[in-house]
Motif scaffolding. Structure first.
Motif, PDB file in Angstrom:
ATOM      1  N   GLY A 425       0.490  -1.207   0.325  1.00 57.32           N
ATOM      2  CA  GLY A 425       0.396   0.224  -0.200  1.00 57.32           C
ATOM      3  C   GLY A 425       1.179   1.734   0.140  1.00 57.32           C
ATOM      4  N   PRO A 426       0.013   2.758   0.038  1.00 57.11           N
ATOM      5  CA  PRO A 426       0.695   3.977  -0.520  1.00 57.11           C
ATOM      6  C   PRO A 426       0.953   3.793   1.003  1.00 57.11           C
ATOM      7  N   LEU A 427       2.399   4.989   1.036  1.00 56.23           N
ATOM      8  CA  LEU A 427       2.196   5.890   2.853  1.00 56.23           C
ATOM      9  C   LEU A 427       1.742   6.860   2.520  1.00 56.23           C
ATOM     10  N   THR A 428       1.189   7.569   4.285  1.00 58.26           N
ATOM     11  CA  THR A 428       0.528   9.074   4.362  1.00 58.26           C
ATOM     12  C   THR A 428       1.453   9.528   4.156  1.00 58.26           C
ATOM     13  N   ASP A 429       1.824  10.390   4.526  1.00 59.23           N
ATOM     14  CA  ASP A 429       2.274  11.513   4.747  1.00 59.23           C
ATOM     15  C   ASP A 429       2.719  11.918   6.190  1.00 59.23           C
ATOM     16  N   ASP A 430       2.021  11.181   6.782  1.00 65.30           N
ATOM     17  CA  ASP A 430       2.400  10.609   8.431  1.00 65.30           C
ATOM     18  C   ASP A 430       3.586   9.909   8.663  1.00 65.30           C
TER      19      ASP A 430
END
Length: 576
Positions: A425-430
């Protein structure tokens, strides 16, 4: 029981002493040459342990130094004959061998180097220390220099829908560039250019000195390579052509008989046959090896420097009464940041009790420098690759590919950064900020470790950190290395630090307690397997070790890709 066996051995030696003294006097007849042969990998120091799986002969720099010491103490031999069939090793190893040959040459003895199969850059670099260079007829000599190449995968990854993410500390920490760029960054080009310049200048200066030509002529000889043997003789890179059976005739002096050629092993054995065996096991300089990528576990049977076995060896060396000082022999481009820190911690404990000298071989970069930082003295060859003080983490997400082929992702999570555990999955900014904080913390710890070891402040270390790779020569001027030289210099330093009687201490490769399997499966055998695997990866311009480390669970790497990408551009001459 050991005392009784040693006593009995000395009684036997006493009985045969006249014979041994006679053999010593006949170790080499007047005018003879003592021959050392290099055919493959060369180590600085090898294990004295033998088994049916181990090669009968392993050439070592330490062994070459011992032979030269015996020749210098013996007026009978004319000199040394070094036969190089194939040389497998880094530039620092070649520098160490060349230094030993130059030592014998400076003492006024002959040093003849025979290249029966020709050779490439490193072979001629070593041979240039000889008083005479002899090539095999119809061979090729190719001292063409050095090169750094890499394949950049950003375009290919985009086409197949893979999204690379690289997190690092250090302007020059370039391990992830192959995933995110189409060409070298300016920082990578800068440090690569500096290393190639050092290597090239070393080669040019060696040829100029050894072949008695000026620097401009030496550069022209390198730029004109490769040469057939006859052309090399005409151009002054070699002195003659000869097959093995013709060597005595070529080496014969005017009006003299053909000189005898005595194998080095037989010569040294005869010279030392009358030595008395000590009843008590002598004190020693322990040698601990950190060779290959540093890891906590390796999913494949390759000779990685695994932290748990190394920690056991370090503790055993610290507790052993016989080990008066320790040489940490490092030949590693780094690896797992965690494993490097654990090994460093145990070495720092050892350094608090005993002298510790780090001997950097061909590569001691990133994690390889991390583990060396606590040594009382750091020794490196001018052509050693070191530094690369920085940390990196990479992640390749298949999310764009999955979307392209119609695979959707859905799920649940608890925890703001739980997505870090999802490989696809893609990572969030956090989550990206969380990785960045982790990288920053490890990098700060790395800088602090180096600062403590070099007795400087972190602010003084940061300008020479930033992931920058240095040659040993440049690292010396920047305070990351204390002395230039090879294993002989490290040994002299360890002996001096060991205190009274230190000059008599001999180096012994220290294994600590080993399993029965480890006693039979020797490092040289595992090294051959690794050399084959990594040579294949190098041919494909793929750095295999970080992939293997990732498979083994290493999330953060103290790794230097430049250390494994630099190559002798003449490593495969046409006749090989």
């Amino acid at each position: 029981m050991r005392y009784l066996v040693r006593l009995l051995a000395n009684v036997i030696k006493l009985l045969v002493l006249p014979w041994n003294l006679l053999q010593r006097s006949k170790a080499a007849p007047p005018g003879a040459f003592v021959e050392i042969e290099i055919d493959g990998a060369v180590a600085d120091v090898a294990s004295p342990v033998r088994s049916w799986l181990r090669r009968p002969h392993v050439t070592t720099v330490r062994g070459i130094a011992v032979v030269i010491d015996e020749i210098l103490d013996d007026a009978r031999p004319r000199g040394l004959l070094l036969t190089i069939r194939a040389f497998r090793g880094g530039m620092a190893t070649a520098t160490s061998i060349r230094t030993q040959l130059a030592r014998l040459r400076a003492a006024g003895r002959e040093v003849v180097v025979h290249l029966p199969l020709g050779g490439a850059t490193k072979e001629l670099y070593v041979a240039s220390a000889g008083t005479k260079v002899i090539l095999g007829p119809q061979t090729t000599i190719a001292p063409v220099g050095f090169a750094i190449h890499g394949h950049y995968l950003r375009g290919a990854l985009e086409k197949i829908g893979l999204s690379p993410e690289v997190y690092s500390r250090g302007t020059y920490k370039s391990a992830g560039e192959v995933l995110t760029r189409d060409a070298m960054s300016d920082a990578e080009r800068e440090q690569s250019d500096a290393i190639l310049t050092t290597f090239y200048d070393e080669l040019v200066d060696a040829i100029a000195e050894g072949r008695h030509v000026d620097v401009e002529r030496s550069r022209a000889l390198v730029d004109g390579a490769p040469y057939l043997a006859s052309d090399a003789v005409r151009e002054g890179l070699a002195d003659a052509q000869a097959y093995e059976d013709e060597l005595p005739k070529v080496l014969r002096l005017d009006g003299a008989v053909e000189p005898k050629i005595v194998p080095a092993a037989r010569y040294v054995a005869a010279r030392r046959a009358a030595h008395v065996i000590r009843l008590r096991a002598p004190d020693v300089i322990g040698v601990l090896r950190v060779h290959g990528p540093i890891a906590s576990a390796s999913p494949v049977p390759l000779p990685f420097a695994l932290d748990e076995p190394l920690i056991r060896q370090i503790r055993a060396a610290r507790e052993s009464r016989r080990v008066r000082a320790v040489i940490l022999h490092v030949d590693s481009p780094g690896g797992s940041a965690l494993a490097s820190d654990r090994i460093h911690h145990e070495l720092a404990r050892l350094a608090a009790d005993k002298p510790l000298v780090a001997c950097m071989a061909n590569v001691a970069a990133s994690g390889g420098y991390y583990v060396s930082a606590c040594a009382h003295t750091i020794v490196a060859e001018p052509t050693t690759i070191t530094g690369s003080i920085g940390v990196i983490a990479t992640r390749v997400s298949p999310h764009p590919l999955l979307e392209r082929i119609g695979v959707s992702t859905d799920g649940l999570r608890r925890g703001a950064n739980a997505g870090l555990l999802h490989p696809a999955g893609p990572l969030t900014d956090d989550e990206k900020r969380a990785i960045d904080r982790e990288i920053g913390g490890i990098y700060d710890a790395f800088v602090d470790v180096v600062a403590a070891g070099r007795k400087k402040t972190a602010d003084e270390i940061r300008p020479v950190a930033e992931g920058r790779v240095w040659t040993g020569k440049d690292a010396l001027t920047r305070g990351l290395v204390d002395k230039l030289g090879g294993f002989d210099v490290a040994l002299a330093e360890a002996r001096a630090l060991a205190g009274p009687g230190g000059r008599r201490l001999e180096p012994v490769l220290f294994h600590g307690r080993r399993s029965l399997l480890a006693r039979f499966v020797q490092p040289s055998v595992r090294a051959d397997l690794a050399s084959t695997v990594f040579a294949l990866c190098r041919a494909l311009h793929v750095d295999a070790a970080p992939i293997v480390l990732a498979l083994g669970g290493a999330r953060l790497l103290a790794w230097s890709p430049l250390a494994s990408s630099i190559a002798d551009a003449g490593s495969s001459p046409p006749n090989r």
